[in-house]
Scaffold this motif. Sequence first.
Motif, short mmCIF file in Angstrom:
data_model
loop_
_atom_site.label_atom_id
_atom_site.label_comp_id
_atom_site.label_asym_id
_atom_site.label_seq_id
_atom_site.Cartn_x
_atom_site.Cartn_y
_atom_site.Cartn_z
N GLY A 111 8.21 24.84 7.36
CA GLY A 111 7.87 26.24 7.10
C GLY A 111 8.85 27.18 7.74
O GLY A 111 8.75 28.39 7.58
N CYS A 112 9.80 26.63 8.49
CA CYS A 112 10.79 27.45 9.18
C CYS A 112 12.15 27.22 8.54
O CYS A 112 12.55 26.10 8.31
N VAL A 113 12.86 28.32 8.26
CA VAL A 113 14.17 28.22 7.64
C VAL A 113 15.30 28.58 8.61
O VAL A 113 16.46 28.63 8.23
N GLY A 114 14.93 28.87 9.86
CA GLY A 114 15.95 29.12 10.87
C GLY A 114 16.58 30.50 10.85
O GLY A 114 17.71 30.68 11.30
N CYS A 115 15.84 31.50 10.35
CA CYS A 115 16.41 32.85 10.24
C CYS A 115 16.45 33.59 11.57
O CYS A 115 17.19 34.55 11.72
N GLY A 116 15.62 33.18 12.52
CA GLY A 116 15.63 33.80 13.85
C GLY A 116 14.86 35.10 13.97
O GLY A 116 14.82 35.69 15.06
N ARG A 117 14.22 35.55 12.90
CA ARG A 117 13.52 36.85 12.99
C ARG A 117 12.44 36.84 14.07
O ARG A 117 12.29 37.80 14.82
N CYS A 118 11.66 35.74 14.10
CA CYS A 118 10.54 35.73 15.06
C CYS A 118 11.04 35.79 16.49
O CYS A 118 10.34 36.25 17.38
N LYS A 127 4.22 25.89 11.35
CA LYS A 127 5.60 26.16 10.92
C LYS A 127 6.45 24.89 10.87
O LYS A 127 7.16 24.64 9.91
N TRP A 134 0.32 28.39 15.18
CA TRP A 134 1.47 28.96 14.48
C TRP A 134 2.64 27.98 14.50
O TRP A 134 3.20 27.63 13.46
N LEU A 138 11.18 30.15 19.46
CA LEU A 138 10.58 28.87 19.05
C LEU A 138 11.54 27.70 19.26
O LEU A 138 11.09 26.57 19.49
N PHE A 190 19.66 29.69 13.44
CA PHE A 190 19.77 28.23 13.54
C PHE A 190 19.56 27.55 12.19
O PHE A 190 18.96 26.49 12.10
N CYS A 244 8.21 36.85 9.70
CA CYS A 244 8.64 35.55 9.18
C CYS A 244 8.67 35.57 7.65
O CYS A 244 7.71 35.99 7.01
N PRO A 245 9.78 35.12 7.06
CA PRO A 245 9.89 35.19 5.60
C PRO A 245 8.98 34.22 4.87
O PRO A 245 8.84 34.32 3.65
S1 SF4 Z 1 13.05 31.42 12.54
FE1 SF4 Z 1 10.99 32.27 12.86
S2 SF4 Z 1 10.83 33.93 11.40
FE2 SF4 Z 1 12.53 32.64 10.71
S3 SF4 Z 1 11.61 31.16 9.30
FE3 SF4 Z 1 11.61 30.20 11.32
S4 SF4 Z 1 9.57 30.67 12.12
FE4 SF4 Z 1 9.93 32.11 10.43
#
Ligand code: SF4
Lengths: 271, 388
Positions: free
Chosen positions: B353-360, B341, B337, B370, B177, B285-286
């Motif tokens: 603090g979130c870049v939208g990578c989706g890892r979590c 974020k 958390w 999230l 996202f 999370c990066p």
């Molecule tokens: S999507 Fe999740 S892992 Fe990725 S930056 Fe946002 S909080 Fe961190």
Amino acid sequence: MHPPEPPAPAARPRLGVFKFASCDGCQLTLLDCEDELLALAAEVDIAHFAEASSDAAPGPYDLALVEGSVSTPEHLDRVRRIRAESRHLVTIGACATAGGVQALRNYADVEEYLATVYAHPEYIATLATSTPISAHVRVDFELRGCPIDRGQLLEVITAFLSGRKPGIANHSVCFACKRRGNVCVTVAHGTPCLGPVTHAGCGALCPTYGRGCYGCFGPAATTNLPALIPVLHRDGMDDEDIGRFLHTFNVADFTAVEARGPGVTGKEGTE
Amino acid sequence: MTSPAESRPRDGGIEAVLDRSGLAALVTALQHRGRTVIGPTVRDGAIVLDELDSATALPYGWGVELEAGTYRLVRRDDGAAFSHSAGPQSWKSFLHPERVRQWSADRGPGGGLTVREERPQAVSYAFLGVRPCDLRAIRILDLVMAGGRYPDPAYLSRRTGAFLIAVECTEPGATCFCVSMGTGPAADAGYDLALTEVVDDDGHRFLCRSGTEEGADVLAELPRRAADDATRTAAVLGVRAAADRMGRSMPPVDLRTLMRDTLEAERWDDVTARCLSCGNCTMVCPTCFCTTTEDVTDLTGDHAERWRRWDSCYDLDFSLLHGGPVRSSPRSRYRQWLTHKLGTWHDQFDSSGCVGCGRCIVWCPTGIDLTEEAHALHREASGSQDAP
Ligand code: SF4
Ligand code: SF4
Ligand code: SF4
């Protein structure tokens, strides 16, 4: 004012290793500390360690390492005696910290077991339950694992020698697994893993080799076991499988948190 | 989109097209410059980040199928190397490693102490395949680890001079996202080189543009051809299409305000029932940067070391003060958390603090998402029917 007396040359602290109902594997971990054993022997006087030497010296002990669970009437007295003779008492391994696999009896009829297993059950003196040492005497630290981890054992001994708190984490195996750079076997392979509810300490050994954690360190300090059940179901386990998965070396501790939702388990190193 | 006549990209760098052998030459050129090249490669059923011996280790022909709590490697027949997202590590694993020694001390025979501060060895990294969301994540880490009054030497020793090769996204994952977070799928700044992978009837190639002088120097060394319109157009359209194919989105509200205004929402109980407090989300999370301190001594007690290790707000001991942990309930830990974020990070570091990578989302064993939680909090706060 007098200058302070020079300290008398300190006697080496006395170490005792004791065994209750157990397989000896955790004590063996101490003998496995091959590289460190000489250094350890230089720092402590290994006064009582039946697995290493039949030369058993009486107490008092500065540090007692206690393996095994309390499972016979004779154990009840003995554990109190050892406590009374020891400045610090540390329990090592799942038997001593949770009652071990033999605590399966706590959920069954011991009389029936005796009648099935022994030709002369009347010769056997046993308690109806297998319980951790901490159920009977005050314990200064509980080191988990079946068996315990060598590095953690040395850390605990070192910490008690220098009078500091052992650096033993109470979080889940997942912390160690991710720190190690593993690929999660549950998420990437659909392999059932108890890592998210299991106390760290092994360095995520099983997931490192591609298999799921089977909980030999018992519950982490905070768990939510009910939330993991649907994941285990998804990955092909039925309720019976899950029961068998959880009811092994730490059956008593996992049973205690099984039905409990998110929360603190009290399964931290110190009592 | 650049006009056909342009031979240089807007930002003044140079631009060219590499084929697979050009990419291989890029890895070799960086190695010749003494750099340790880190990039994606297949290991243990996932695309992980690791040191690359050569470009043949890249995951050519591998893609991923992602869902909340599920990751599967899948074969792709287009041979693409960068059609994947949300692996189990991020560049954080290299820039801010999980374990760093900070000092060691020895007690001499007379009882005197000698304390030695750790002087980290500089590492010369090149990161190949930095997604735009992760470029932003590195910028965020820069601010956290090195932007304050006491920059972290261990971080600087790895970050300073690191050569970043961004790869724009043409194949977003089902858990991505970046559009909601304003971080992708195009790479805007902060790279030495940026690649856009194109696979079509004209072949498999990479549109490459430089963002720094060093990037231009490296590019000039490689076997390449002039950027052509067809490749440029395919690249731009590929990235544009990716923006329309995001697997997830955030509710279209100010997330910082949403977090601030929903601290007592019932939704926190709902997510707590699903959360294991296992810490996986923070480890992957990066941008999650929290650490703990571990002091070790040897058996003699004459040698001591201090180590810094990754920790997490999900760890009960993370908030341990005298008397007990401040955040003892799992509810307070999940809320800490998410609100950090998406909310209080703004107060602390002036960005999300979130870049939208989706890892979590992917690496949460129970699949807690999230974006879904943010939508639910928004619904609860506004009484609206906003669907995720
Ligand atoms: S999507 Fe999740 S892992 Fe990725 S930056 Fe946002 S909080 Fe961190
Ligand atoms: S493999 Fe098991 S221990 Fe490792 S992160 Fe996954 S669930 Fe946790
Ligand atoms: S949100 Fe998921 S990954 Fe994070 S602590 Fe909870 S269960 Fe673990």
